[in-house]
Each structure stands twice: as C-alpha cells, then as structure tokens.
Design a protein around this motif. Structure first.
Motif, PDB file in Angstrom:
ATOM      1  N   ALA A 184      22.158  40.260 114.992  1.00 43.93           N
ATOM      2  CA  ALA A 184      21.541  39.076 114.382  1.00 43.93           C
ATOM      3  C   ALA A 184      20.132  39.383 113.876  1.00 43.93           C
ATOM      4  N   VAL A 185      19.361  40.111 114.658  1.00 46.28           N
ATOM      5  CA  VAL A 185      18.001  40.466 114.233  1.00 46.28           C
ATOM      6  C   VAL A 185      18.056  41.420 113.043  1.00 46.28           C
ATOM      7  N   SER A 186      18.918  42.422 113.100  1.00 48.66           N
ATOM      8  CA  SER A 186      19.052  43.382 111.990  1.00 48.66           C
ATOM      9  C   SER A 186      19.470  42.684 110.704  1.00 48.66           C
ATOM     10  N   ASP A 187      20.458  41.788 110.811  1.00 49.07           N
ATOM     11  CA  ASP A 187      20.908  41.043 109.613  1.00 49.07           C
ATOM     12  C   ASP A 187      19.766  40.240 109.018  1.00 49.07           C
ATOM     13  N   LEU A 188      19.015  39.557 109.852  1.00 49.21           N
ATOM     14  CA  LEU A 188      17.898  38.739 109.378  1.00 49.21           C
ATOM     15  C   LEU A 188      16.844  39.603 108.690  1.00 49.21           C
ATOM     16  N   LEU A 189      16.515  40.726 109.267  1.00 48.74           N
ATOM     17  CA  LEU A 189      15.517  41.611 108.667  1.00 48.74           C
ATOM     18  C   LEU A 189      15.986  42.161 107.321  1.00 48.74           C
ATOM     19  N   LEU A 190      17.233  42.577 107.259  1.00 51.35           N
ATOM     20  CA  LEU A 190      17.745  43.128 106.002  1.00 51.35           C
ATOM     21  C   LEU A 190      17.803  42.056 104.915  1.00 51.35           C
ATOM     22  N   ARG A 191      18.170  40.829 105.268  1.00 53.34           N
ATOM     23  CA  ARG A 191      18.146  39.738 104.276  1.00 53.34           C
ATOM     24  C   ARG A 191      16.722  39.500 103.793  1.00 53.34           C
TER      25      ARG A 191
END
Length: 195
Positions: A184-191
């Motif tokens: 969830a954190v990785s997805d948010l950062l990449l977005r």
C-alpha cells in the motif's frame, strides 16, 4: 603432514568476528575471542584493524555493503522502466532487512547495537538515497515521473518507507499484514511520483 593454515586476511577476520558477535553479543565479544577462533594472537588481528572500534566498524560496513550491492544490481542491471525498477528496489530492500532480522536474530540484534556506534550507517543511508535519486532522475528523463527535485523526492521515498527497512521497526516485519502494508505504501509513493 597438516596443510599450512590459511593466511590471515581482513575478510577472514571479519567472518570470525561475525561468529564471535553472534555467539557472545557486542558487550562480551573481544578481539581476543576473535583471535582465538582464528588460532592467532590478538596482535595479529590488530595488524589488520588497529582498534576494537575499527574492527566493529568494518564488520558493520561489511554487513551493510551486502545490501547495497544487491540494490545496485537492480539499479544498473534492470532494463525495466523506472517505476518497475523502483518497486523492485524497494521490495528488495525490505526483503533483505526482513531476512537479516528473521534468519539470524542474534547477529541482527548485535548489528543494531553496532550501528548505533558506527559512522558507516550514515554513509549507507547516503548510498541508498543516492540510488533512489538515480532511479527517480531516470523516470523524470523518460517522462514517467513528474518531480521537480529528484534529491528531495528520493529522501521522501526513503523516509516514507522507513518502517520497512529501519531496524527500529524489525518487530513489525514478522506481522501477517506487513506485506500488504508495504504494498500500500509503495503503490501510494509510485502514484505520487508519476507524471
């Protein structure tokens, strides 16, 4: 006739030091213990590492360098686009730290103590943030990331993912939901980085 002993090298000393630290912990491990494991005098160890602090610093640096090298391979060997490479890099960092904590908890606990004494940790963090910056710059150059200041973005990504690589959070790494939380954190950062 017995073969001559292997020559005493810094690498052999560091390996023996890891064994001694694992066995006795940082408070009780001594250079004499390391020398005993190697079958040499403590003076022989001091010829390679002038002080106990220098030996401990070298052991810590060696441990951190293993992670850096694995991450550098992802940084340079991958032909993937920057977002995929960044995700793979973050996953590799998280897994490396999780494995170090889970596979060898005694030595991991020892390294937590040694890292508090060491200046190599600051160098390690600079190296990791530099690798992040390089991937973000690559993504900006390819039009995949929209970032005005890649250095600030790299530091922000590192800080935002601290829970997944900072040894202070090691107790969380074995929790069942940790992988989903990391994703969830990785997805948010990449977005947030995307153009």
């Amino acid at each position: 006739m017995t073969p001559p002993p292997d020559p005493l090298t810094p690498e052999r000393i560091l390996e023996a030091t890891e064994d001694v630290l694992r066995r006795y912990g940082p408070a009780k491990a001594t250079v004499v213990d390391v020398a005993r494991v190697l079958g040499v005098s403590h003076g022989s160890v001091y010829r390679h590492f002038r002080t106990k602090a220098a030996l401990r610093e070298a052991v810590t640096g060696r441990w951190l360098t293993r992670t850096e090298l694995a991450l550098t391979e992802i940084l340079h060997a991958s032909a993937q686009p920057a977002p995929a490479k960044l995700r793979q890099w973050l996953e590799a960092l998280f897994e490396a730290k999780r494995h170090k904590a889970g596979d060898d908890p005694e030595l991991f606990a020892t390294y937590e103590v040694l890292m508090g004494e060491s200046t190599v940790v600051e160098e390690h963090i600079r190296e990791l943030v530099g690798q992040l910056r390089e991937m973000i710059e690559e993504g900006v150059a390819d039009g995949q990331f929209a970032v005005d200041d890649p250095a600030a973005a790299a530091q922000a990504v590192f800080d935002a993912t601290a829970r997944f690589h900072d040894p202070a959070y090691a107790a969380d790494w074995q929790k069942p939901a940790i992988v989903a939380e990391f994703t969830a954190v990785s997805d948010l950062l990449l977005r947030g980085l995307r153009a």
